[in-house]
Write a protein that holds these residues in place. Sequence first.
Motif, PDB file in Angstrom:
ATOM      1  N   ASP A 266       0.799  -1.230   0.000  1.00 24.08           N
ATOM      2  CA  ASP A 266       0.000   0.000   0.000  1.00 24.08           C
ATOM      3  C   ASP A 266       0.829   1.276   0.000  1.00 24.08           C
TER       4      ASP A 266
ATOM      5  N   PRO B 183      -5.097  -1.516   3.289  1.00 22.60           N
ATOM      6  CA  PRO B 183      -6.531  -1.223   3.360  1.00 22.60           C
ATOM      7  C   PRO B 183      -7.356  -2.230   2.548  1.00 22.60           C
ATOM      8  N   GLU B 184      -8.616  -2.313   2.892  1.00 26.39           N
ATOM      9  CA  GLU B 184      -9.623  -3.124   2.200  1.00 26.39           C
ATOM     10  C   GLU B 184      -9.456  -4.620   2.426  1.00 26.39           C
ATOM     11  N   MET B 185      -8.290  -5.186   2.143  1.00 25.77           N
ATOM     12  CA  MET B 185      -8.013  -6.604   2.397  1.00 25.77           C
ATOM     13  C   MET B 185      -6.550  -6.701   2.809  1.00 25.77           C
TER      14      MET B 185
ATOM     15  N   ASP C 215      -7.556  -6.070  -2.143  1.00 31.18           N
ATOM     16  CA  ASP C 215      -8.731  -6.483  -2.915  1.00 31.18           C
ATOM     17  C   ASP C 215      -8.488  -6.359  -4.416  1.00 31.18           C
TER      18      ASP C 215
ATOM     19  N   ARG D 122      -3.697  -2.167  -3.049  1.00 31.27           N
ATOM     20  CA  ARG D 122      -4.735  -2.694  -2.156  1.00 31.27           C
ATOM     21  C   ARG D 122      -4.877  -4.190  -2.381  1.00 31.27           C
TER      22      ARG D 122
END
Length: 119
Positions: free
Chosen positions: A9, A56-58, A35, A33
């Motif tokens: 990230d 973030p996100e996954m 995802d 990210r």
Amino acid sequence: MARILLAEDDESMRRFLAKALENAGHDVESFGRGDLAHTKLKNDVFDILLTDIVMPEMDGIELARRAAELDPTMKIMFITGFAAVALSPESQAPKDAKVLSKPFHLRDLVAEVERLMAA
């Protein structure tokens, strides 16, 4: 040469790592990210997944679990400052995953990728 999916990230770190791996002769696709990296994994084949853990996100551990489900032969390496998290049995990280702890030298990353490909 390996086909590598890089999930990191931190944009400057992601560019730096991708460039080093490309300079070593590898084909690298990178995402910021988990995802987005997972979506790419569902539609393409890679030899190695290099992933940070905290994203973030996954997060990287979830990404690695899903990657191992999609392709059990894919090699997985965590690049992280949180090695203890990746190695914890509670993390449910894929058991054959390697961990390269930050900070590391780029030659160490390239050497670990070469070892993964030779294994």
